[in-house]
Enzyme design. Structure first.
Site, short mmCIF file in Angstrom:
data_model
loop_
_atom_site.label_atom_id
_atom_site.label_comp_id
_atom_site.label_asym_id
_atom_site.label_seq_id
_atom_site.Cartn_x
_atom_site.Cartn_y
_atom_site.Cartn_z
CG PHE A 151 48.13 82.41 62.30
CD1 PHE A 151 47.18 82.12 61.32
CD2 PHE A 151 48.01 83.60 62.99
CE1 PHE A 151 46.13 83.01 61.06
CE2 PHE A 151 46.97 84.47 62.74
CZ PHE A 151 46.03 84.18 61.76
CE LYS A 175 57.87 82.33 68.19
NZ LYS A 175 56.38 82.02 68.18
CB CYS A 283 49.77 91.15 56.34
SG CYS A 283 51.03 90.62 55.17
#
Length: 503
Positions: A151, A175, A283
């Site tokens: 996300f 995906k 991240c």
């Protein structure tokens, strides 16, 4: 407010979901439901893979130059729709608009790299490796490849994957996260307008059911993933078990070392931006400050002042520095970590839980809001030090010297990104050489490599052998073939039973 239906993109068309399952999409700033995304069944995933498989032979046979021309047109369209993509990101993710613009730009840089695919796919040639014999290598596409993306970067992270994969001659099934799925459909539309043949790029919205269907499908030859370490481990083990090439980027606990000789104002700027930008939902966010020697006492008042003064607002406000948390569930998780850290004995200098959404802008009272949080005197045994929080929480650890700082970082299970602020060239050099982390910044707080270098961590931050994008991305999405040729006039008589050698 109307609720938009967000569906799949298969073989060049928007395809309505048929599974009967769907998930709400929220505007994190207001808490309002703005969309409803379909969650694919295995059958719908199989339909997307079948479309990609059918499109593969013709696309693989298309010359690299023609594939590059499609990428050039897509690049033109991405630049034209940059702000539209950024607005979609802000409306579904919550990050501030300027940060969303930066995300699109970093994705476009990968696309710019991919337009050079004719050069990147050149092989090697050796004439006369043996009498009358030549040897050369070529790189060929794998087939259908898949990307499973998080996300926090709904444009940039998919673009770490599909521009390189498609330019190499593969077909692709994306995906995306069901939390912010709309940018994937806009990019699919732009690819179609750029002239990409139907079926070369497909999008299936979904959750774990869609992921598992991709991981076991025999026609999916490779899977790229970015997300948490437990899921990265699962993706890697499951995909490899089913014979796939897997590149799975996992979690992080990124440290910034501040040496006694560092420019403290620059270090504070670096820490505040890297810890609280995008609400810490990166991240590569800095979540631990390692304060060496007497730096802690000097820098802490500056950090407290800046953390308290953060402009936490609706991301569409151009002066906003931090937006909301992406979901209510994430908000609860991060708040739980803050509570746990205080109970463990860390000194809570700034508590973001008191932030009121109503102060973020009109209509924001029910959004998913936290302010910046700052802990001091955190120790390596604490949960808030060991685990990835993925929120606007900065933990400060005090250490006596450089060696202790390096050991602290090297002992952590994650090894994604790290930074060191210093004016000492020798300390910087030793830090870069000795630190067991994949991406290192010297006076650079978020050392995300440029498009031609490649992204990836070490230890439990990466599962697989190759980093994302750059030349390693080209290698990941292709397989090498070696060809040796000799023509009848140069072939000696008689069979050879020994290992062939140069003659």
């Amino acid at each position: 407010m109307s609720v938009t239906s967000i569906d799949h993109f298969i073989s060049g068309q928007i395809v309505a979901g048929t599974s009967g399952r769907a998930q709400d999409v929220f505007n994190p700033a207001t808490g309002a439901v703005t969309g409803r995304t379909s969650l694919a069944s295995a059958a719908e995933v199989h339909k997307a893979v079948a479309a990609a498989q059918a499109a593969f032979p013709a696309w693989a046979d298309t010359s690299p130059l023609r594939r590059a021309r499609v990428m050039f047109k897509f690049l033109e369209l991405m630049n034209a729709h940059r702000d539209e993509l950024a607005r979609l990101i802000t409306s579904e993710h919550g990050k501030v608009f300027t940060d969303a613009q930066g995300e699109v730009t970093r994705g476009v840089e990968i696309l710019e790299f991919a337009t050079g695919i004719p050069q990147l796919l050149k092989g090697d040639f050796t004439e006369q490796v043996s009498t009358g014999m030549d040897n050369w290598t070529m790189r060929q596409p794998l087939g259908v490849v898949a990307g499973i993306t998080p996300f926090n970067f709904p444009v940039m992270v998919p673009m770490w994957m599909f521009p390189v994969a498609i330019a190499c001659g593969n077909t692709f099934v994306l995906k995306p996260s069901p939390i912010d799925p709309s940018p994937s459909l806009l990019m699919a539309d732009l690819l179609k307008k750029a002239g990409l043949p139907d079926g070369v790029f497909n999008v299936v919205q979904g959750d774990k059911e869609a992921v598992d269907a991709l991981l076991v499908h025999p026609d999916v030859k490779a899977v790229s993933f970015v997300g948490s370490t437990p899921i990265a481990n699962y993706i890697y083990e499951t995909g490899a078990h089913h014979g796939k090439r897997v590149q799975a980027l996992g979690g992080a606990k990124n440290h910034m070392v501040v040496m006694p000789d560092a420019d403290l104002d620059q270090a504070v700027d670096g820490l505040i931006g890297a810890a609280y930008g995008s609400a810490g939902e990166r991240c590569m966010a800095i979540s631990v400050a390692v304060l060496v020697g007497d730096v802690g006492d000097k820098i802490m008042p500056k950090l407290i002042e800046r953390a308290q003064a953060l402009k936490v607002k609706n991301g569409m406000e151009l002066d906003a520095e931090m937006g909301p948390i992406v979901t209510g569930i994430a908000h609860q998780r991060i708040s739980g970590y803050i509570e746990h850290g205080a109970k463990e004995g860390a000194m809570l200098r700034v508590d973001g839980r008191g932030f009121k959404g109503a102060s973020a802008g009109a209509g924001c009272a029910n959004g998913f809001w936290l302010g910046g949080t700052l802990f001091d005197h955190v120790t390596p045994e604490m949960k808030i030090y060991k685990e990835e929080i993925f929120g606007p929480v900065l933990a400060c650890v005090r250490v006596p010297d450089f060696g202790t700082a390096v050991k602290l970082i090297n002992d952590h299970e994650f090894g994604n990104g790290v930074a060191c602020y210093t004016r000492d060239g020798n300390a910087a050099r030793e830090f870069a050489r000795r630190i067991q982390v994949g991406m290192v910044g010297i006076n650079v707080p978020i050392p995300v490599p440029m498009a031609w270098h490649g992204f990836g961590g070490w230890k439990r931050s990466l599962f697989g052998d190759m980093h994302a994008y750059g030349e390693e991305g080209v290698r990941f999405y292709t397989k090498q073939k070696s060809i040796m040729q000799r023509w009848p006039e140069s072939i000696g008589k008689g069979a050879e039973f020994a290992m062939p050698v140069s003659k």
